[in-house]
Design an enzyme around this catalytic site. Structure first.
Site, PDB file in Angstrom:
ATOM      1  N   SER A   1     -21.263  61.653  50.108  1.00 58.49           N
ATOM      2  CA  SER A   1     -22.045  61.067  48.827  1.00 58.49           C
ATOM      3  C   SER A   1     -21.134  60.763  47.723  1.00 58.49           C
ATOM      4  CB  SER A   1     -23.025  62.397  48.635  1.00 58.49           C
ATOM      5  OG  SER A   1     -24.126  62.215  47.625  1.00 58.49           O
TER       6      SER A   1
ATOM      7  N   HIS B   1     -26.102  57.228  51.136  1.00 62.51           N
ATOM      8  CA  HIS B   1     -27.509  57.390  51.302  1.00 62.51           C
ATOM      9  C   HIS B   1     -28.405  56.097  51.379  1.00 62.51           C
ATOM     10  CE1 HIS B   1     -27.100  61.732  50.007  1.00 62.51           C
ATOM     11  NE2 HIS B   1     -26.345  61.330  48.857  1.00 62.51           N
TER      12      HIS B   1
ATOM     13  N   GLU C   1     -37.298  49.055  44.851  1.00 62.26           N
ATOM     14  CA  GLU C   1     -37.734  47.438  44.485  1.00 62.26           C
ATOM     15  C   GLU C   1     -36.626  46.476  44.556  1.00 62.26           C
ATOM     16  OE1 GLU C   1     -38.366  47.355  39.919  1.00 62.26           O
ATOM     17  OE2 GLU C   1     -39.994  48.458  40.815  1.00 62.26           O
TER      18      GLU C   1
END
Lengths: 286, 286
Positions: free
Chosen positions: B132, B174, B150
């Site tokens: 991460s 991720h 978006e």
């Protein structure tokens, strides 16, 4: 590559869902502009509970200057053979398919006189619009599930037969918002003959002549071109395997950009006006 | 293209977050295997509240056969100049950076004796692992925000200086789970000299010699190669504009696939064993 492109007199307006209904209304204005003084049919067949859908669109399109807006609601398949329903489509300038479930649209309308009439309207120069599920049905192969916020798995994808108004393309909507790059790549990997077209919300792809795409609206459209793919594991991998696909060519297109399905070339046009444009010369060097 | 690749004796294990800790533990096993009989330092500096992090990793790595697992916790920057902390890194086989905030890692450790020691461990053949946030810091330019479900907007992206253990690459983690394709494309558009490397959760990229990548784990790694980009609007567009970028080359790599940063070529190897492999011959035709 896509040698079965469908040349057409009509226009498709393929909307990625959630088109702006309160602000600039760029996309709905474009629909209204192209309908002009003609009659617009709004089909709410995609929705199980279409109540309210039509009234909202009717108000919006009337405010944007469309004089006649009528509802085509099919609740059972046999209605799609109804003479009265069919006559609603006489002298129509365009049809707008609202959102819902794409399988409802195709299962209710596929191979019916109504469906043939939509084809005719398009072939004769009409405007066929669809948002969300109404966008998905426009291609001959459509996505029906396989949504995912994680790695695309080979077994995730489900596709089905669409309307085939645009050939050689698989359409996906709510694209960035629902993280659908994986499933579109998976679809293209299954048959790179198809170009993957992902459309963000409040974004539309306007198709003219069946070949020239142009993007309008707030987000982006993604073109996944698998012609150069050198390897993929779709045939050999087990269903839980993550996708592997090498050498995909990707176009991210925003408002004003265009794409030629025949040449498989992007066009950067700035804020273009209507009409077919030449592809960028420097885009041909790959 | 990436002519400043960093050749190195060490190995990087760059993990996209949420590596499996209860099932097959493919990634943690790979870390343990490479640490062998050596000492592993777990750095929890990325986390504001590191309590419990170390204990969990300590137990996991011990169960997987690592004999000595020690914690490096830096709560204030001046500790990174501490002689005792530095001595913890003597005779270390590897370092594992846990998740949290990548800015914490670089702001606490950047330009300190500890940081120099990490470089040395890597240069001398050690294993540097990060999950991460611990993955993001490995490149010279790292993502620090710009997450988005978006369309990617030109103004969304923020990057910062990382550790530079791997050159010519911008890492994102991720990846599919948080829909980060847009921001990685945006980063590559800003400077196509950098290859974008997006890594899904429970997936890792193992880097050997600073150039050869290999994927392990459950998901996919995405390589965004902008070398052939014919157009992008990053310089001219306003901050709210959607990204436009044409002719990106995309690799979706799953377990066993590899990639050569120098050649910019994917390798499909099936379930490979260790060692440098030849790129696929048919991958060179583009």
């Amino acid at each position: 590559m896509t040698n079965d492109l469908r040349t057409a007199k009509g226009t498709l307006i393929i909307i990625g869902g959630h088109e702006d209904k309160t602000g600039k209304k760029t996309i709905l204005k474009e629909v209204a502009r192209r309908i002009g003084k003609g009659k617009l049919v709004v089909s709410t067949v995609a929705s199980h509970r279409p109540d309210g859908y039509f009234e909202q669109y009717e108000r919006l399109f009337r405010d944007l200057g469309v004089r006649e807006v009528i509802e085509l609601d099919i609740r059972e398949r046999q209605e799609a053979r109804d003479e009265a329903k069919l006559r609603m489509l006489d002298d129509v300038a365009g049809v707008f398919f609202s959102g819902g479930d794409q399988r409802r649209i195709t299962s209710q309308l596929g191979d019916t006189p109504l469906y043939s009439r939509f084809q005719e309207i398009y072939d004769e120069g009409g405007v066929i619009c669809g948002t969300s599920a109404g966008a998905s049905v426009m291609s001959d192969v459509m996505m029906v599930s396989g949504d995912s916020d994680e790695s695309y798995r080979l077994g995730d994808l489900q596709m089905g037969p669409g309307f085939g108004l645009i050939r050689g393309v698989i359409i996906d909507q709510h694209f960035a918002e629902r993280g659908r790059m994986g499933r579109l790549l998976g679809a293209v990997a299954q048959n790179p003959r198809y170009i993957g077209l992902g459309i963000d919300e409040n974004t539309a792809v306007v198709v003219e002549g069946g070949v020239q795409l142009r993007v309008i609206g707030e987000g982006a459209a993604y073109v996944v071109d698998g012609a150069g793919v050198s390897y993929s594991n779709v045939a050999e991998g087990h269903l839980k395997a993550a996708l592997s696909i090498h050498d995909v060519r990707l176009q991210v297109l925003n408002e004003g950009d265009g794409y030629d399905l025949g040449l498989r070339l992007p066009m950067s046009l700035g804020k273009v006006e209507e009409g077919v444009q030449e592809p960028r010369k420097d885009a041909a060097n790959d």
